[in-house]
Design a protein around this motif. Sequence first.
Motif, PDB file in Angstrom:
ATOM      1  N   GLY A 172      -7.722   4.315  -3.899  1.00  0.00           N
ATOM      2  CA  GLY A 172      -7.182   5.668  -3.752  1.00  0.00           C
ATOM      3  C   GLY A 172      -7.936   6.677  -4.601  1.00  0.00           C
ATOM      4  N   ASP A 229      -1.746   6.752  -1.227  1.00  0.00           N
ATOM      5  CA  ASP A 229      -0.293   6.526  -1.239  1.00  0.00           C
ATOM      6  C   ASP A 229       0.405   7.721  -0.581  1.00  0.00           C
ATOM      7  N   THR A 252      -1.180  11.318   0.270  1.00  0.00           N
ATOM      8  CA  THR A 252      -1.341  11.660   1.691  1.00  0.00           C
ATOM      9  C   THR A 252      -0.781  13.058   1.959  1.00  0.00           C
TER      10      THR A 252
END
Lengths: 421, 251
Positions: free
Chosen positions: B143, B171, B175
């Motif tokens: 991420g 996550d 997002t």
Amino acid sequence: MPMTSFWQIFSLEFKGLWRTKTLAILLIAALVWMLTADKVVSGDGTIEGAKEMYLKFSLGGVFAITLIASVFAATASIAKERAEKRLQLTMVRPVRYSIIAIAKTAAITFAGFMVLAFATAIAVLRVDTSDICYHVVSPILESPRAEAERMYRSYMEDPNTPEYIKRAKKSLVVRILTQRALDHFETIDSGETGKWKFSIPSSYGAKDIAAQIRFTNLYDMRSSVFGVFTLGDRSGSVSNITQSILSVKLSGSDESFSGEHELKFENRGSAAVMLRNRKDVHLLIPADARFYNLIRSLIQLTSILSFVVALSMFLGASLSRPVATFVAILMLLITEMSPSVIEQYPDELETKLVDRVGLYMTRLAEKVTRPLSSLNPLEALSRGECVEFSDTLEASAVNFILVPSIFALLSALALAAKKEP
Amino acid sequence: MSSVIEINAVERTFRDFWLRPTVKAVKGVSFKVEKGEVFGLLGPNGSGKSTTIKMLLGLLSPSKGGVKLFGFDPRALAARRKVGYLPELSYLHPFLTARETLLYYAGLCDLPRAEAKKRAQELLKMVGLEKEASRPVSGFSKGMARRVALAASLIGRPELLILDEPTSGLDPVSTKEVKTLIKALQKKGMTILMTSHLLADAEDVCDRVVILNHGEVAAEGEISQLGSSLEEFFLSKVGNADDFVLADFLA
């Protein structure tokens, strides 16, 4: 501005070499070899001999390691980034593909230069580099090829020449005669005088001058040479029974001179002296200290590195990483081995087709790579010969600018054609 | 004034070593993207999305048809100067830090050094990696690496941003932040083309979509005029595709 992109890619490549420890490992390997080379190789027992062996093998070893490591780094650079898809992130930015290739070539060459410079610095600290190196002037002779052509014509006119030679292909006979012309011996019998013409460049500012004879036969020595060398109003006597290389200082005048002069050797010994005109007789003119020659040698070695890295980069841009590395290493081996293969396998062996094909390919490879393999200055430097400024300048212009530019353009074309794995 | 993206009857055929055609990945695709739009390129796996994006970026040449970015060939420097690209995976140089990564791409976009530093700092702050700026990206989670790649795609102040699965590996909070960012960038006048297999993401941010199936345009239209949810519309167009991973779309 291309320079910004150039520096970014240069810096990225260099950081990669540094942070992945590649450069550090090479520097450590160079340090270890430069400190231990003189324990592994030994000279002829003299200080000069030890120095010659040390310079030749220590710097030669570091150069070989650096060259091979650079080939691996260069073939991997583009090929690996492309396989891992990192290259596409550079290629979608406003950067010319040729800049990518040239910046990566420059970075790997610079890293190689650092290793070679480090090794050279150690050599300077370990051996006396204040001694003077010499310009080596060879006699003015017709080219081996011209001599071979002349001999061929006389063979063809001679009625005693066997028919099978007259029927043989001209190119084959001339090639054999050219090889022989290189080793053409002149015999100077007792009481006779040998003569050779030399052209001494005015840029050498020749004042002190020495005549040199090399006995580069199988055992590198001659039993006895006695006689007198004369060059204009200068002369020097030689009396030797063991050495394979004789340098005789010619004294008599303090005037500097240049242009064409004739060197004479009067054989006053009881035995004949056999010399190969093209290999064994030279004039030596003092140049500058060995230190400066080491610096020029460093530049020349780096220029060879630049050539090889640029070629490897192009291979990496065109092929996959393992194939590119294999091809580059194979080319290096051929460059290194082809001169000795040609020397060791005479044409007489070319009776089988497979031998003929093999030798033809080796000759072709030698012809193509000769300009590169003949550039290595270490052998001459270790013997105390001057690394000529003009040679360094020419090597730099060709190998730092011309060759990388050509390969960068070819790499750009390869990148455009082969963008995605 | 010409469209930002103009794809006209584009085909792409992949060939083997002997130049024999193996796969026809894109078959006569045409669409346009206008300035300031958020445009979605949707479709199941193997529908030709990635090939189309690579042709847009000049990484692949079309076998037939034409691609124009800002009226230029995508390989032209003038076109590449205006484009930012976020690939599906981050593909970062592991030995660089987050800041160095941004400065590297800023340099490739010809940003002056001082401006590049300032811009890198802003973007690191924007993606929440200000404190991690000096860490090598090799130690980053997927991420975090994604956020660095997103910042790198924005460093050259592009007029067109091409996002390949922009929320992949993020996550839910990140997002949402990315979707907010896309809308914010659109408000600043940026044109955005994105692919996504998460239809909810596309529905939230896209003005218009093109749905590709088996290398052809199955449907094209504005989200507001679809008359049903994007999910239903999508399934009505490509629902029978064997290779369509339904679970992914409904996730």
